[in-house]
Structures are given as C-alpha cells and as structure tokens.
Design a protein around this motif. Structure first.
Motif, short mmCIF file in Angstrom:
data_model
loop_
_atom_site.label_atom_id
_atom_site.label_comp_id
_atom_site.label_asym_id
_atom_site.label_seq_id
_atom_site.Cartn_x
_atom_site.Cartn_y
_atom_site.Cartn_z
N ASN A 101 -8.41 -0.52 -20.09
CA ASN A 101 -7.65 0.70 -19.81
C ASN A 101 -7.95 1.19 -18.39
OD1 ASN A 101 -6.58 3.35 -19.73
ND2 ASN A 101 -6.70 3.46 -21.95
N PHE A 102 -6.92 1.18 -17.53
CA PHE A 102 -7.08 1.60 -16.14
C PHE A 102 -6.49 3.00 -15.87
CE2 PHE A 102 -8.41 -2.63 -15.48
CZ PHE A 102 -9.01 -2.70 -14.23
N SER A 103 -6.24 3.78 -16.94
CA SER A 103 -5.60 5.08 -16.75
C SER A 103 -6.47 6.02 -15.92
CB SER A 103 -5.26 5.71 -18.11
OG SER A 103 -6.42 5.87 -18.89
N LYS A 104 -7.76 6.06 -16.19
CA LYS A 104 -8.64 6.95 -15.45
C LYS A 104 -8.75 6.54 -13.99
CE LYS A 104 -13.27 8.99 -15.48
NZ LYS A 104 -14.59 9.03 -16.17
N THR A 105 -8.79 5.24 -13.75
CA THR A 105 -8.94 4.73 -12.38
C THR A 105 -7.66 4.88 -11.57
OG1 THR A 105 -10.54 3.11 -13.16
CG2 THR A 105 -9.54 2.70 -11.01
N CYS A 106 -6.50 4.62 -12.19
CA CYS A 106 -5.27 4.49 -11.41
C CYS A 106 -4.18 5.51 -11.74
CB CYS A 106 -4.70 3.08 -11.60
SG CYS A 106 -5.82 1.75 -11.08
N LEU A 107 -4.19 6.08 -12.92
CA LEU A 107 -3.07 6.94 -13.34
C LEU A 107 -3.41 8.42 -13.36
CD1 LEU A 107 -1.62 4.82 -16.30
CD2 LEU A 107 -0.88 4.86 -13.91
N GLU A 108 -4.68 8.77 -13.19
CA GLU A 108 -5.08 10.17 -13.25
C GLU A 108 -5.61 10.64 -11.90
OE1 GLU A 108 -7.93 10.54 -16.37
OE2 GLU A 108 -6.57 9.76 -17.92
N PRO A 109 -5.33 11.91 -11.53
CA PRO A 109 -5.86 12.45 -10.27
C PRO A 109 -7.38 12.45 -10.28
CG PRO A 109 -4.16 13.88 -11.19
CD PRO A 109 -4.52 12.88 -12.25
N ASP A 110 -7.97 12.29 -9.10
CA ASP A 110 -9.42 12.32 -8.96
C ASP A 110 -9.77 13.47 -8.02
OD1 ASP A 110 -12.11 11.86 -8.81
OD2 ASP A 110 -11.96 9.99 -7.66
N GLY A 111 -10.08 14.65 -8.62
CA GLY A 111 -10.35 15.83 -7.82
C GLY A 111 -9.10 16.27 -7.07
N CYS A 163 0.86 -1.18 0.00
CA CYS A 163 0.00 0.00 0.00
C CYS A 163 0.90 1.23 0.00
CB CYS A 163 -0.93 0.00 1.22
SG CYS A 163 -1.95 1.50 1.32
N ARG A 164 1.18 1.75 -1.20
CA ARG A 164 2.06 2.92 -1.34
C ARG A 164 1.39 3.97 -2.21
NH1 ARG A 164 8.33 1.46 -1.08
NH2 ARG A 164 8.22 -0.57 -0.08
N GLN A 221 -7.54 14.37 -4.98
CA GLN A 221 -6.77 13.17 -4.67
C GLN A 221 -5.76 12.88 -5.77
OE1 GLN A 221 -8.61 9.45 -2.86
NE2 GLN A 221 -8.23 8.72 -4.92
N ASP A 222 -4.52 12.60 -5.38
CA ASP A 222 -3.48 12.27 -6.35
C ASP A 222 -3.79 10.96 -7.05
OD1 ASP A 222 -2.01 14.53 -5.77
OD2 ASP A 222 -0.71 13.51 -4.31
N CYS A 266 -5.14 2.93 3.34
CA CYS A 266 -4.91 1.59 2.81
C CYS A 266 -6.17 0.74 2.77
CB CYS A 266 -3.84 0.88 3.63
SG CYS A 266 -2.20 1.60 3.45
N HIS A 267 -7.25 1.25 3.35
CA HIS A 267 -8.47 0.45 3.44
C HIS A 267 -9.36 0.58 2.21
CE1 HIS A 267 -11.45 -1.96 5.47
NE2 HIS A 267 -12.37 -1.02 5.34
N GLY A 268 -9.16 1.60 1.39
CA GLY A 268 -10.05 1.85 0.27
C GLY A 268 -9.96 0.80 -0.82
N ILE A 269 -11.09 0.48 -1.43
CA ILE A 269 -11.13 -0.53 -2.48
C ILE A 269 -10.44 -0.04 -3.75
CG2 ILE A 269 -13.43 0.18 -3.27
CD1 ILE A 269 -11.95 -3.41 -3.27
N GLN A 270 -10.46 1.27 -4.02
CA GLN A 270 -9.79 1.77 -5.22
C GLN A 270 -8.28 1.61 -5.11
OE1 GLN A 270 -10.63 5.84 -6.36
NE2 GLN A 270 -9.35 5.72 -8.19
N GLN A 271 -7.74 1.91 -3.93
CA GLN A 271 -6.31 1.73 -3.70
C GLN A 271 -5.91 0.27 -3.90
OE1 GLN A 271 -3.38 3.01 -3.11
NE2 GLN A 271 -2.44 1.07 -2.46
#
Length: 332
Positions: free
Chosen positions: A294-304, A260-261, A306-307, A273-278
C-alpha cells in the motif's frame, strides 16, 4: 479514481502491461535484480535508496519490516554522518531461507557539508566545461580521453584524494558483504551523489548498480578508473525529466527517463524533480508494485505542507490520453 480491479484498493496497484486502459509500464519496471529466488524490482531499489537517509537503526529496522516483512534483514548500518554512509539489507524468499538471497547495499546522497564538498570536488570542473560547451562546441569535437585528461589536471589533489577514499571504502564494504554472504547476489543502489558512488562501485566490481538521479561517469572514466564495458553491462540510471543533476558528466549506462509532474498534472520545478520520494511515486504511479504493498501514505496523502505526490485519477494513466480531465489537461 482508478477502479478496484486495477489496484485492489486505495494505494494498492500493479500494472503488468496487459490492460488496454492503462499506460505501458516504464521498461525498467519489468527488470529484476539479484538472486532468481529473491529478485527485486526497481521500486524495491528506490525504497532502499530512500532508506539510506534514515538516521536511526531502529527506524531502519522498522521500515524494512513494514516494506518487506520478516524476509528482509538489516545486515549493515553505518553512522549517518559517516562518509560514505551505507546501509544494507538481505532479502530472501522466506524468513528461514538458507539458499541464495539478495543483498542490497544503499549509499546515502548529499545531506552534509562534507558530502557537498565531495559533490563539488567530483563534478565542478566537468560542470564548468559543460556550460562552456553550450557557447562553443567542446565535448562533441574532442576525444573523450582528452577531456578526461583535462579534468584530471584541473582537479585539486585534496578533492581527488577524497573521492578515492570514498570509493575505496565502498569497495571494501561491498567485498565484506560478498565475503559474509558468499552465496548471495549483491546489488548496489543510491540516490544523487550516493547513486553516483553506488554505480562507481558497481562498475569497478562488475556487479549490478542502480542510481536514482545520479550524475553520469562518461567524461570521468579516466578519473574514476572504470571502462565503457563495465558501465554498459552493469549500470542503470533513473532520470526524472527536468532534474539537472543527472545531466552532469553524461551517461553511457542504461538511462531510464521518467516524468516529473505534480498532483495537478503540471511539470514540477527542476529542484523538486531531484527528490527520491518523487521518483519513487512516479515509478509506482506508472508501474505499480508487484508485491501489492500500500503506497497511499507515501504517494497519495499530503505530507505536512507538501501536497500529495500523485493524484488518484492519474494512477496507471497516460497524461495525454487519459479520460480524466485532470491528467489530460496539462499535456504539452
């Protein structure tokens, strides 16, 4: 960033373990669940565990289509505030498949006051005992059945009844799905408290169940009426490092621990570390997706505010051996 041969483009990546320049996949990433004709992998189950938090059925249908295409159909959707809240999807090899498919039943985790009360009712006593165990050894000296007896005695009847009501409702839903799709294979999943109840359902019905950041059941076997054998043979838990919730009540099932990094390579605070997206993004970072989504939106792009969850330089890389300084610098 990771070369195009490894991921085929930004956000599209799969690590089958054959490349020397990539980290070994987590063992759970090579596992499959469900019908052989329509089997699912751990990333698919993590996605469904996340979709259990979706409020509207319209959004759920849209997300299913985006993630799995027309071969995935919504077959169950309960009200968001219902306890337990359940969604389910049927996955087939093709849209017109008439043979054996896979049903995934996902249970929502804690997000309402009633669910918080259920959490407290089930795990508060064992949590107190685990804290006291740090002061004076208890769990290592008393037999499990004795500990289970004390946990039963000190639980309030109302909270015990609430737990049994939730569990019975889930078993009824699972049996309804099994009856309606008798040729399909049923898999149960969920996150946090939802993962705990998903695994309880799996253990009781002796069907596969995967919990993400779910508390254990070892010290609660007597209370929830399950056996060692049913846990060992049917349950898997994904445990992010530093996540405190899966440390509750101890695990006898198969436990897959993952890192969890943050994007900067540093360890995240325990509450993150508890979140399902992480968890989903860490599984994707190491193992990738066999379906090449393609997981870029979920994992590689900032969400508001949140980094981004993952740094592109760290995709498929080990933190302690990567040539990329950003991944290598924080290994301890």
């Amino acid at each position: 960033s990771t070369d195009q041969g490894a991921n085929g483009g930004r956000g599209i990546f799969y690590n089958d373990g054959s490349r020397d320049d990539m980290v070994s996949p987590y063992p759970a990433c090579t596992m499959t669940w469900g019908s052989p004709k329509a089997n699912l992998q751990i990333l698919d189950l993590a996605t469904m565990a996340g979709y259990a938090y979706v409020r509207s059925e319209l959004s759920f249908d849209r997300l299913l289509n985006e993630s799995f295409g027309s071969a995935a159909k919504n077959v169950y959707f309960s009200n968001f505030t219902h306890l337990p809240r359940v969604v389910a999807s049927r996955f087939c090899a093709s849209e017109n498949e008439t043979g054996s498919c896979t049903i995934v039943m996902a249970v929502k985790g804690t997000s309402t006051r009633l669910e918080v009360m259920a959490d407290l009712g089930i795990f508060s006593t064992v949590t107190i005992l685990q804290v006291l165990d740090k002061i004076g050894p208890l769990f290592g000296t008393l037999p499990q059945h004795v500990i289970g007896f004390f946990l039963d005695v000190f639980r309030l009847p109302f909270l015990t009844q609430t737990q049994e009501k939730i569990s019975d409702a889930l078993i009824e839903t699972a049996r309804e799905l099994q009856k309606n799709y008798s040729h399909d294979k049923l898999v149960v999943t969920g996150h946090s408290l939802g993962g705990s109840f998903a695994q309880l359902t799996g253990a009781r019905l002796r069907i596969p169940a995967v919990g993400f950041s779910a508390p254990g059941h070892y010290y609660l076997m007597r209370s929830v009426m399950i056996t060692r054998q049913s846990m060992i043979q049917n349950l898997v838990t994904i445990i992010p490092s530093l996540d405190p919730v899966p440390q509750l009540a101890a695990h006898l099932d198969m436990a897959q621990r993952i890192l969890c990094r943050g994007k900067d390579g540093k360890y995240r605070p325990p509450y993150e570390c508890h979140g399902i997206q992480q968890t989903t993004c860490e599984l994707w970072r190491v193992c990738g997706d066999a379906k090449k989504r393609n997981f870029s939106k979920t994992c590689l792009e900032p969400d508001g505010s949140q980094d981004a969850m993952v740094d592109e330089n760290c995709i498929g890389q080990s933190y302690n051996s990567s040539e990329h300084a950003q991944c290598h610098a924080y290994e301890k």
